[in-house]
Design a protein around this motif. Structure first.
Motif, PDB file in Angstrom:
ATOM      1  N   ARG A  24       4.037   7.573   2.777  1.00 37.35           N
ATOM      2  CA  ARG A  24       5.217   6.609   2.310  1.00 37.35           C
ATOM      3  C   ARG A  24       5.926   6.247   3.465  1.00 37.35           C
ATOM      4  O   ARG A  24       6.380   7.010   4.394  1.00 37.35           O
ATOM      5  N   MET A  25       6.327   5.054   3.370  1.00 40.15           N
ATOM      6  CA  MET A  25       7.205   4.319   4.535  1.00 40.15           C
ATOM      7  C   MET A  25       8.096   3.313   3.884  1.00 40.15           C
ATOM      8  O   MET A  25       7.576   2.635   2.620  1.00 40.15           O
ATOM      9  N   TYR A  26       9.145   2.914   4.406  1.00 38.40           N
ATOM     10  CA  TYR A  26       9.945   1.979   4.070  1.00 38.40           C
ATOM     11  C   TYR A  26       9.739   0.669   4.632  1.00 38.40           C
ATOM     12  O   TYR A  26       9.255   0.807   6.051  1.00 38.40           O
ATOM     13  N   GLY A  27      10.179  -0.414   4.513  1.00 38.49           N
ATOM     14  CA  GLY A  27       9.946  -1.653   4.918  1.00 38.49           C
ATOM     15  C   GLY A  27      10.277  -1.751   6.522  1.00 38.49           C
ATOM     16  O   GLY A  27       9.401  -2.217   7.151  1.00 38.49           O
ATOM     17  N   MET A  52       5.459  -9.524   0.431  1.00 39.73           N
ATOM     18  CA  MET A  52       4.255  -9.250   0.373  1.00 39.73           C
ATOM     19  C   MET A  52       4.254  -7.671  -0.090  1.00 39.73           C
ATOM     20  O   MET A  52       3.296  -7.323  -1.042  1.00 39.73           O
ATOM     21  N   LEU A  53       5.357  -6.859   0.280  1.00 41.06           N
ATOM     22  CA  LEU A  53       5.527  -5.676  -0.560  1.00 41.06           C
ATOM     23  C   LEU A  53       5.574  -5.632  -1.841  1.00 41.06           C
ATOM     24  O   LEU A  53       4.867  -4.941  -2.767  1.00 41.06           O
ATOM     25  N   HIS A  54       6.497  -6.677  -2.213  1.00 40.56           N
ATOM     26  CA  HIS A  54       6.568  -6.974  -3.865  1.00 40.56           C
ATOM     27  C   HIS A  54       5.224  -7.662  -4.447  1.00 40.56           C
ATOM     28  O   HIS A  54       5.077  -6.938  -5.510  1.00 40.56           O
ATOM     29  N   LYS A  55       4.544  -8.357  -3.833  1.00 41.80           N
ATOM     30  CA  LYS A  55       3.343  -8.605  -4.302  1.00 41.80           C
ATOM     31  C   LYS A  55       2.280  -7.722  -4.485  1.00 41.80           C
ATOM     32  O   LYS A  55       1.674  -7.217  -5.672  1.00 41.80           O
ATOM     33  N   LEU A  56       2.233  -6.487  -3.588  1.00 43.88           N
ATOM     34  CA  LEU A  56       1.373  -5.561  -3.576  1.00 43.88           C
ATOM     35  C   LEU A  56       1.640  -4.713  -4.655  1.00 43.88           C
ATOM     36  O   LEU A  56       0.842  -4.027  -5.486  1.00 43.88           O
ATOM     37  N   GLU A  57       2.986  -4.373  -4.823  1.00 44.15           N
ATOM     38  CA  GLU A  57       3.601  -3.491  -5.899  1.00 44.15           C
ATOM     39  C   GLU A  57       3.134  -4.273  -7.277  1.00 44.15           C
ATOM     40  O   GLU A  57       2.769  -3.678  -8.266  1.00 44.15           O
ATOM     41  N   ALA A  58       3.365  -5.403  -7.443  1.00 43.58           N
ATOM     42  CA  ALA A  58       3.095  -6.237  -8.503  1.00 43.58           C
ATOM     43  C   ALA A  58       1.597  -6.020  -8.930  1.00 43.58           C
ATOM     44  O   ALA A  58       1.210  -6.018 -10.099  1.00 43.58           O
ATOM     45  N   ASP A  59       0.791  -5.976  -7.974  1.00 45.77           N
ATOM     46  CA  ASP A  59      -0.667  -5.955  -8.222  1.00 45.77           C
ATOM     47  C   ASP A  59      -1.198  -4.692  -8.504  1.00 45.77           C
ATOM     48  O   ASP A  59      -2.353  -4.357  -8.256  1.00 45.77           O
ATOM     49  N   GLY A  60      -0.314  -3.681  -8.230  1.00 40.92           N
ATOM     50  CA  GLY A  60      -0.621  -2.123  -8.603  1.00 40.92           C
ATOM     51  C   GLY A  60      -1.161  -1.756  -7.377  1.00 40.92           C
ATOM     52  O   GLY A  60      -1.639  -0.432  -7.500  1.00 40.92           O
ATOM     53  N   MET A  61      -1.110  -2.030  -6.204  1.00 41.37           N
ATOM     54  CA  MET A  61      -1.472  -1.423  -5.035  1.00 41.37           C
ATOM     55  C   MET A  61      -0.520  -0.341  -4.341  1.00 41.37           C
ATOM     56  O   MET A  61      -0.970   0.423  -3.770  1.00 41.37           O
ATOM     57  N   LEU A  62       0.939  -0.635  -4.508  1.00 40.80           N
ATOM     58  CA  LEU A  62       1.856   0.179  -4.007  1.00 40.80           C
ATOM     59  C   LEU A  62       2.903   0.689  -5.108  1.00 40.80           C
ATOM     60  O   LEU A  62       3.041   0.042  -6.392  1.00 40.80           O
ATOM     61  N   THR A  63       3.245   1.785  -5.032  1.00 36.97           N
ATOM     62  CA  THR A  63       4.582   2.137  -5.960  1.00 36.97           C
ATOM     63  C   THR A  63       5.613   2.512  -5.218  1.00 36.97           C
ATOM     64  O   THR A  63       5.575   2.525  -3.813  1.00 36.97           O
ATOM     65  N   VAL A  64       6.918   2.232  -5.788  1.00 33.27           N
ATOM     66  CA  VAL A  64       8.106   2.342  -5.005  1.00 33.27           C
ATOM     67  C   VAL A  64       9.006   3.796  -5.449  1.00 33.27           C
ATOM     68  O   VAL A  64       9.034   3.799  -6.783  1.00 33.27           O
ATOM     69  N   GLU A  65       9.742   4.145  -4.671  1.00 32.90           N
ATOM     70  CA  GLU A  65      10.764   5.108  -5.006  1.00 32.90           C
ATOM     71  C   GLU A  65      12.084   4.597  -4.147  1.00 32.90           C
ATOM     72  O   GLU A  65      11.929   4.626  -2.998  1.00 32.90           O
ATOM     73  N   MET A  73      20.718   2.048   0.366  1.00 30.83           N
ATOM     74  CA  MET A  73      19.348   2.055  -0.340  1.00 30.83           C
ATOM     75  C   MET A  73      18.238   1.964   0.714  1.00 30.83           C
ATOM     76  O   MET A  73      18.127   1.300   1.606  1.00 30.83           O
ATOM     77  N   ARG A  74      17.117   2.962   0.243  1.00 29.05           N
ATOM     78  CA  ARG A  74      15.903   2.833   1.031  1.00 29.05           C
ATOM     79  C   ARG A  74      14.776   2.864   0.112  1.00 29.05           C
ATOM     80  O   ARG A  74      14.727   3.695  -0.691  1.00 29.05           O
ATOM     81  N   LYS A  75      13.884   2.018   0.214  1.00 26.24           N
ATOM     82  CA  LYS A  75      12.756   1.941  -0.685  1.00 26.24           C
ATOM     83  C   LYS A  75      11.471   2.460  -0.247  1.00 26.24           C
ATOM     84  O   LYS A  75      10.900   1.566   0.943  1.00 26.24           O
ATOM     85  N   TYR A  76      11.126   3.613  -0.602  1.00 25.28           N
ATOM     86  CA  TYR A  76       9.690   4.059   0.017  1.00 25.28           C
ATOM     87  C   TYR A  76       8.798   3.745  -0.867  1.00 25.28           C
ATOM     88  O   TYR A  76       8.598   3.652  -1.943  1.00 25.28           O
ATOM     89  N   TYR A  77       7.670   3.178  -0.114  1.00 22.20           N
ATOM     90  CA  TYR A  77       6.379   2.477  -0.887  1.00 22.20           C
ATOM     91  C   TYR A  77       5.308   3.370  -0.417  1.00 22.20           C
ATOM     92  O   TYR A  77       5.292   4.205   0.663  1.00 22.20           O
ATOM     93  N   SER A  78       4.376   3.792  -1.533  1.00 25.69           N
ATOM     94  CA  SER A  78       3.242   4.620  -1.526  1.00 25.69           C
ATOM     95  C   SER A  78       2.316   3.659  -1.893  1.00 25.69           C
ATOM     96  O   SER A  78       2.193   3.085  -2.795  1.00 25.69           O
ATOM     97  N   ILE A  79       0.982   4.061  -1.391  1.00 25.91           N
ATOM     98  CA  ILE A  79      -0.386   3.397  -1.961  1.00 25.91           C
ATOM     99  C   ILE A  79      -0.703   4.294  -3.212  1.00 25.91           C
ATOM    100  O   ILE A  79      -0.761   5.417  -3.158  1.00 25.91           O
ATOM    101  N   THR A  80      -1.530   3.356  -4.080  1.00 28.30           N
ATOM    102  CA  THR A  80      -1.995   3.895  -5.232  1.00 28.30           C
ATOM    103  C   THR A  80      -3.567   4.076  -5.087  1.00 28.30           C
ATOM    104  O   THR A  80      -3.940   3.686  -4.106  1.00 28.30           O
ATOM    105  N   HIS A  81      -4.105   4.598  -6.271  1.00 26.76           N
ATOM    106  CA  HIS A  81      -5.542   4.560  -6.228  1.00 26.76           C
ATOM    107  C   HIS A  81      -6.270   3.393  -5.919  1.00 26.76           C
ATOM    108  O   HIS A  81      -7.127   3.151  -5.245  1.00 26.76           O
ATOM    109  N   ASP A  82      -5.853   2.456  -6.831  1.00 28.06           N
ATOM    110  CA  ASP A  82      -6.244   0.966  -6.771  1.00 28.06           C
ATOM    111  C   ASP A  82      -6.085   0.384  -5.278  1.00 28.06           C
ATOM    112  O   ASP A  82      -6.881  -0.243  -4.598  1.00 28.06           O
TER     113      ASP A  82
END
Lengths: 112, 112
Positions: A24-27, A52-65, A73-82
């Motif tokens: 996981r990484m943040y923007g 792009m991060l928002h789009k990838l999240e909306a498309d189910g490619m990433l999740t956010v914490e 605030m810091r938003k960590y993104y992780s890659i999903t199975h998809d």
DNA sequence: CCATATACCTAAGAATTTTAGGCAAAAATA
DNA sequence: TATTTTTGCCTAAAATTCTTAGGTATATGG
């Protein structure tokens, strides 16, 4: 993107691959990492990154914490199975692209 | 471009490099040549090609000669001196792009 | 004769990126 | 301590580049 404008169309691929590797990484961290790896040549603008991060999240490619670091605030993104499936396809496309480009642009090199 | 959208930003580079190598070519010929070289993966649409040829001509990168083949017009493009200078820069960018992409996407490979 | 390939072109729309802001906390520097 | 820079998130208008979807017309092969 500063100097090199060829990376157009590869932003999503870069993000997905980086997250697949590094976990996981943040923007902001992504922009710094890509700049470092590319010796300052790939400068991801925030106006391109966050949508792009928002789009990838909306498309189910990433999740956010979302985490609070001190008062920030810091938003960590992780890659999903998809996302991992997607990255396989995108890597194949990237390799094909590079291969064809080398054929087109270095015609001197003999192919086996 | 059919499936692969990575080539965005590289159309001008492809055209210039091809004309530098092959001498003069006409638009339709360029589309066929690129498709052949890339094993059918790079399909340049005419809606992208012709505006780009006109832009490169307007920018002084190409010159045109119109010929009549039977009753049909054919516009042959050749690269100019400025175009040759441009192609050197673009090739350097392309090589840098490919190099950085390989670093980003194949992190297993150790660099000297 | 008719379909396909050749050969040029444009314009509306879509997708992606740049530019140009805004907000605010933390760290570095003067 | 005051100020600037860096960190860190974000959006919206404009620009760029491409796709889609046409238009026109000759040449060729069945």
């Amino acid at each position: 993107m500063g100097s090199n404008q060829l990376y157009k169309g590869s932003l999503a691929t870069i993000i997905l691959k980086l997250l697949e590797e590094k976990g996981r990484m943040y923007g902001y961290q992504i922009t710094q990492e890509v700049k470092a790896i590319s010796a300052g040549e790939f400068v991801i603008t925030e106006g391109a990154l966050y949508p792009m991060l928002h789009k990838l999240e909306a498309d189910g490619m990433l999740t956010v914490e979302t985490e609070m670091i001190g008062n920030r605030m810091r938003k960590y993104y992780s890659i999903t199975h998809d996302g991992k499936k997607e990255v396989v396809d995108r890597m194949a496309e990237m390799e094909a692209f590079i291969r064809h480009m080398q054929t087109l642009l270095n015609p001197n090199i003999e192919l086996a």
